[in-house]
Design a protein around this motif. Structure first.
Motif, mmCIF file in Angstrom:
data_model
loop_
_atom_site.group_PDB
_atom_site.id
_atom_site.type_symbol
_atom_site.label_atom_id
_atom_site.label_comp_id
_atom_site.label_asym_id
_atom_site.label_seq_id
_atom_site.Cartn_x
_atom_site.Cartn_y
_atom_site.Cartn_z
ATOM 1 N N ARG A 111 0.828 -1.225 0.000
ATOM 2 C CA ARG A 111 0.000 0.000 0.000
ATOM 3 C C ARG A 111 0.852 1.260 0.000
ATOM 4 N N ASP A 112 2.124 1.140 0.372
ATOM 5 C CA ASP A 112 3.010 2.304 0.415
ATOM 6 C C ASP A 112 3.518 2.704 -0.966
ATOM 7 N N TRP A 113 3.345 1.834 -1.931
ATOM 8 C CA TRP A 113 3.840 2.099 -3.279
ATOM 9 C C TRP A 113 2.851 2.997 -4.029
ATOM 10 N N THR A 114 3.374 3.979 -4.740
ATOM 11 C CA THR A 114 2.531 4.821 -5.588
ATOM 12 C C THR A 114 2.051 4.024 -6.797
ATOM 13 N N HIS A 115 2.912 3.189 -7.327
ATOM 14 C CA HIS A 115 2.602 2.322 -8.456
ATOM 15 C C HIS A 115 2.991 0.907 -8.070
ATOM 16 N N ASP A 116 2.283 -0.069 -8.583
ATOM 17 C CA ASP A 116 2.608 -1.467 -8.315
ATOM 18 C C ASP A 116 4.048 -1.733 -8.727
#
Length: 147
Positions: A133-138
């Motif tokens: 969930r911390d990633w802006t993009h997968d």
């Protein structure tokens, strides 16, 4: 005595600095002519798309616990690289190291020159569980964003 030694050392340093300064005034570097051909044109869109496609393959390094899915991702990346760079794969000597590592030898036209080594790696570490969930993009989306 100590004072005379310090004066001698300081005088030597100032003299050396002066010599270096005056030598640097007359120094003109000779430009390296590394590429003797025509100007190299890069298709930025094509390069970006190739990188994006490569990033979509989950080439995760798990050491001795590699799964069939991991193996398939590395095989897919090798196929993708061969399709994207066919001349590299046909004109350079290729040696397979371990399962998925490759060593390409590109012989130069002047064998008296020292060789050059270009290196990279194809694997990534796994995403730490619970941080997705911390990633802006997968991690493996290959999204092209913000320029």
């Amino acid at each position: 005595m100590l004072r005379a030694a310090c004066f001698c050392i300081l005088s030597s340093i100032v003299a050396l600095a002066g010599v270096l300064f005056f030598n640097s005034l007359g120094f003109t570097p000779t430009p390296a002519n590394l590429y003797r051909g025509s100007t190299l044109e890069v298709n930025v869109s094509k390069v970006t798309l190739r990188l994006s496609k490569a990033l979509q393959l989950p080439t995760i390094s798990r050491g001795s616990t590699a799964t069939a899915a991991d193996e398939a991702a590395f095989d897919a990346l090798q196929a993708q690289l061969q399709a994207a760079f066919p001349l590299v794969h046909t004109r350079l000597h290729q040696e397979r190291l371990d399962c998925h590592s490759r060593l390409f030898r590109w012989n130069g036209s002047d064998t008296s020159l020292r060789p050059m080594l270009l290196m990279s790696h194809l694997d990534v570490v796994p995403v730490e569980e619970g941080t997705e969930r911390d990633w802006t993009h997968d991690a493996f989306s290959g999204d092209i964003a913000d320029g």
